[in-house]
Scaffold this motif. Sequence first.
Motif, mmCIF file in Angstrom:
data_model
loop_
_atom_site.group_PDB
_atom_site.id
_atom_site.type_symbol
_atom_site.label_atom_id
_atom_site.label_comp_id
_atom_site.label_asym_id
_atom_site.label_seq_id
_atom_site.Cartn_x
_atom_site.Cartn_y
_atom_site.Cartn_z
ATOM 1 N N MET A 32 0.829 -1.118 -0.087
ATOM 2 C CA MET A 32 0.022 0.161 -0.122
ATOM 3 C C MET A 32 0.849 1.223 0.085
ATOM 4 O O MET A 32 2.056 1.173 0.187
ATOM 5 C CB MET A 32 -0.911 0.109 1.300
ATOM 6 N N PHE A 33 0.116 2.488 -0.460
ATOM 7 C CA PHE A 33 1.022 3.611 -0.363
ATOM 8 C C PHE A 33 1.151 4.207 0.951
ATOM 9 O O PHE A 33 0.310 4.152 1.817
ATOM 10 C CB PHE A 33 0.420 4.663 -1.145
ATOM 11 N N SER A 34 2.240 4.816 1.125
ATOM 12 C CA SER A 34 2.566 5.485 2.498
ATOM 13 C C SER A 34 1.714 6.584 2.646
ATOM 14 O O SER A 34 0.968 7.112 1.379
ATOM 15 C CB SER A 34 3.991 6.015 2.833
ATOM 16 N N ASN A 35 1.303 7.302 3.768
ATOM 17 C CA ASN A 35 0.749 8.622 3.748
ATOM 18 C C ASN A 35 1.156 9.615 2.932
ATOM 19 O O ASN A 35 0.340 10.210 2.215
ATOM 20 C CB ASN A 35 0.295 8.965 5.344
ATOM 21 N N SER A 36 2.530 9.981 2.957
ATOM 22 C CA SER A 36 2.994 10.926 2.231
ATOM 23 C C SER A 36 2.756 10.902 0.868
ATOM 24 O O SER A 36 2.465 11.933 0.057
ATOM 25 C CB SER A 36 4.557 11.286 2.806
ATOM 26 N N ARG A 37 2.994 9.725 0.367
ATOM 27 C CA ARG A 37 2.718 9.449 -1.107
ATOM 28 C C ARG A 37 1.330 9.573 -1.421
ATOM 29 O O ARG A 37 0.901 10.292 -2.417
ATOM 30 C CB ARG A 37 3.248 7.878 -1.441
ATOM 31 N N ALA A 38 0.418 9.055 -0.723
ATOM 32 C CA ALA A 38 -1.049 9.169 -1.035
ATOM 33 C C ALA A 38 -1.318 10.775 -1.063
ATOM 34 O O ALA A 38 -1.978 11.043 -2.111
ATOM 35 C CB ALA A 38 -1.811 8.485 0.084
ATOM 36 N N VAL A 39 -0.965 11.480 -0.341
ATOM 37 C CA VAL A 39 -1.061 13.047 -0.262
ATOM 38 C C VAL A 39 -0.438 13.573 -1.623
ATOM 39 O O VAL A 39 -1.309 14.173 -2.224
ATOM 40 C CB VAL A 39 -0.625 13.674 0.962
ATOM 41 N N LEU A 40 0.780 13.087 -1.925
ATOM 42 C CA LEU A 40 1.237 13.605 -3.038
ATOM 43 C C LEU A 40 0.464 13.443 -4.414
ATOM 44 O O LEU A 40 0.319 14.171 -5.266
ATOM 45 C CB LEU A 40 2.856 13.023 -3.256
ATOM 46 N N ILE A 41 0.271 11.723 -4.506
ATOM 47 C CA ILE A 41 -0.766 11.585 -5.706
ATOM 48 C C ILE A 41 -2.058 12.536 -5.654
ATOM 49 O O ILE A 41 -2.372 12.970 -6.708
ATOM 50 C CB ILE A 41 -1.185 10.244 -5.513
ATOM 51 N N SER A 42 -2.681 12.911 -4.744
ATOM 52 C CA SER A 42 -3.953 13.628 -4.762
ATOM 53 C C SER A 42 -3.462 14.911 -5.012
ATOM 54 O O SER A 42 -4.357 15.590 -6.235
ATOM 55 C CB SER A 42 -4.404 13.789 -3.425
ATOM 56 N N ILE A 43 -2.477 15.450 -4.647
ATOM 57 C CA ILE A 43 -2.035 16.914 -4.951
ATOM 58 C C ILE A 43 -1.532 17.061 -6.614
ATOM 59 O O ILE A 43 -2.177 17.813 -7.313
ATOM 60 C CB ILE A 43 -0.869 17.428 -4.175
ATOM 61 N N VAL A 44 -0.723 16.023 -6.824
ATOM 62 C CA VAL A 44 -0.586 16.021 -8.343
ATOM 63 C C VAL A 44 -1.942 15.814 -9.433
ATOM 64 O O VAL A 44 -2.042 16.544 -10.157
ATOM 65 C CB VAL A 44 0.444 15.010 -8.664
ATOM 66 N N SER A 45 -2.926 15.206 -8.955
ATOM 67 C CA SER A 45 -4.221 15.021 -9.572
ATOM 68 C C SER A 45 -4.955 16.356 -9.617
ATOM 69 O O SER A 45 -5.561 16.606 -10.764
ATOM 70 C CB SER A 45 -4.607 13.870 -8.855
ATOM 71 N N VAL A 46 -4.950 16.863 -8.489
ATOM 72 C CA VAL A 46 -5.880 18.034 -8.502
ATOM 73 C C VAL A 46 -4.781 19.218 -9.511
ATOM 74 O O VAL A 46 -5.552 19.891 -10.195
ATOM 75 C CB VAL A 46 -5.859 18.720 -7.110
#
Lengths: 247, 256
Positions: free
Chosen positions: B1-15
């Motif tokens: 699974m993705f670590s928390n910081s990576r998950a946040v990064l994915i969201s930010i890049v997507s937005v």
Amino acid sequence: MPKRTILHLEQLHKSYSVEGKDFPVLENIDLTIKSPEIVSIVGRSGCGKTTLLNVIAGFLQPTHGKVYLDGKEVHANDQRIPMIFQQDTVFPWLTVHKNLTINPLVNAEESHQWLEHVELGEKKHIHPKFLSGGMRKRVEMARAFAGKPPMVLADEPFGFLDPVTKRRLQGLLSEVWAKQRTIVLFSTHDVEESLILSDRVVVLGGSPARIQRIISIPFLRPRPESLRFEPEFQHLRKEVEEILEMK
Amino acid sequence: MFSNSRAVLISIVSVAAFYGAWWGITALGWIKPLLLPSPFAVLQAGMDLGWGLFPHVQATAFRILSGFTIGAAGGIMLGLLTSYFPFFGLALQPHIESWRPVPPVALVPFFILWFGFSVFGKLLLVSLGCALILVVQTQEAVRNISPRYIRAAHSLGLSKVNVYRMVVLPAILPELRSGLRIALALSVSLVVVSEFLGAQEGLGYLITVAKVTFSTPTILLGIILLGFLSFTFDWLLQKGIDRLTTWRETIAESLE
């Protein structure tokens, strides 16, 4: 000397009604058990052991006949008789400790003592998801006995465990019982388990199920593991298995 | 699974990618600014309003939160009562079932007649919508509890009230998560509808006013802020429920 508890089953019959047809499951069950005694109900899968325990616990109403505990009739959802189930019934949302104190008759101190007794003192404040199947059974055992009930029921309590864990928990059950001196009534399809644990073995069989025979087990307690290899033990085992195969 | 910081990064890049694409389309001049203003025009609209935006956000946020809280709590309570008292359940069920398919918005004319444009009428509308979702969700969740837990609780001598308090309520909580999230999203839309119909402030009101003057950047600003509010509340709701249900074994844990 604590007061003796008496469980009395009088002419129990139980039928299930499926689409208007009656299917008798239990017939003419008469049995009296006095504390301190461990009695096992042995029978093949599906013979009605669970139904019988559920009637005694008051979860099901018998079609005829009555269940008396200390002279008082047991009614549906009577709240005197804790039961250990084959499936896991440790409440996952409560810590191990709170699983015991959920019983209104168990205080924090008693819960602590019982958890020490089943070697879970260190796991007191964690949630059951971190426990193995065997540990959860120990929680259930402690939870059932902790309220000092007059009787504990167990429905194939160790059915899902590996042989080593199973033997350990059988030993623990007899220890806990020796401490508490209550009635323990449990069902099993494991003949060895019934012989190593109980004072009497009730063999259930037939359709509808009746008591085929009640066998008194003469071995003294505590019973060592080596007992399983004694000729007398093997002889009794054969006797029970023969009755089970007859029907 | 993705670590928390990576998950946040994915969201930010997507937005960022979404807004980038939006800006790209408007910068290339493919669409008239009136039909689709650029993200910078929307930002400008926000800066023009400045602190004047704050009362609108505040009013809408308050209506969403209070309407949702009252409705969700009431719905769960009612759902539990219908299973605790079977007679009450039977008596109430036909009403619940016949009201449930009616969109709460259809009741707006009556709400305006009865309560005018008061906050009370708006909250009632939102609460009603949420409650109708959660009554049913609670009833279903109670039905799905494994009977072995109920039997174990009875065999330990718990009274009926305590069985509900200590076994039923925690057992249904994970299943209520989806219902609560759906109800939260519904309360956002109901608040906006109620503000369209009559309000002195709120993001719905802001959008209605902007509509009259064809100020499309302000309309989009209102929509983006609604999305932001909705996202934040949903995130908080999820975190809150996860905190109350840490005892659960989750898929993330079992795949690790």
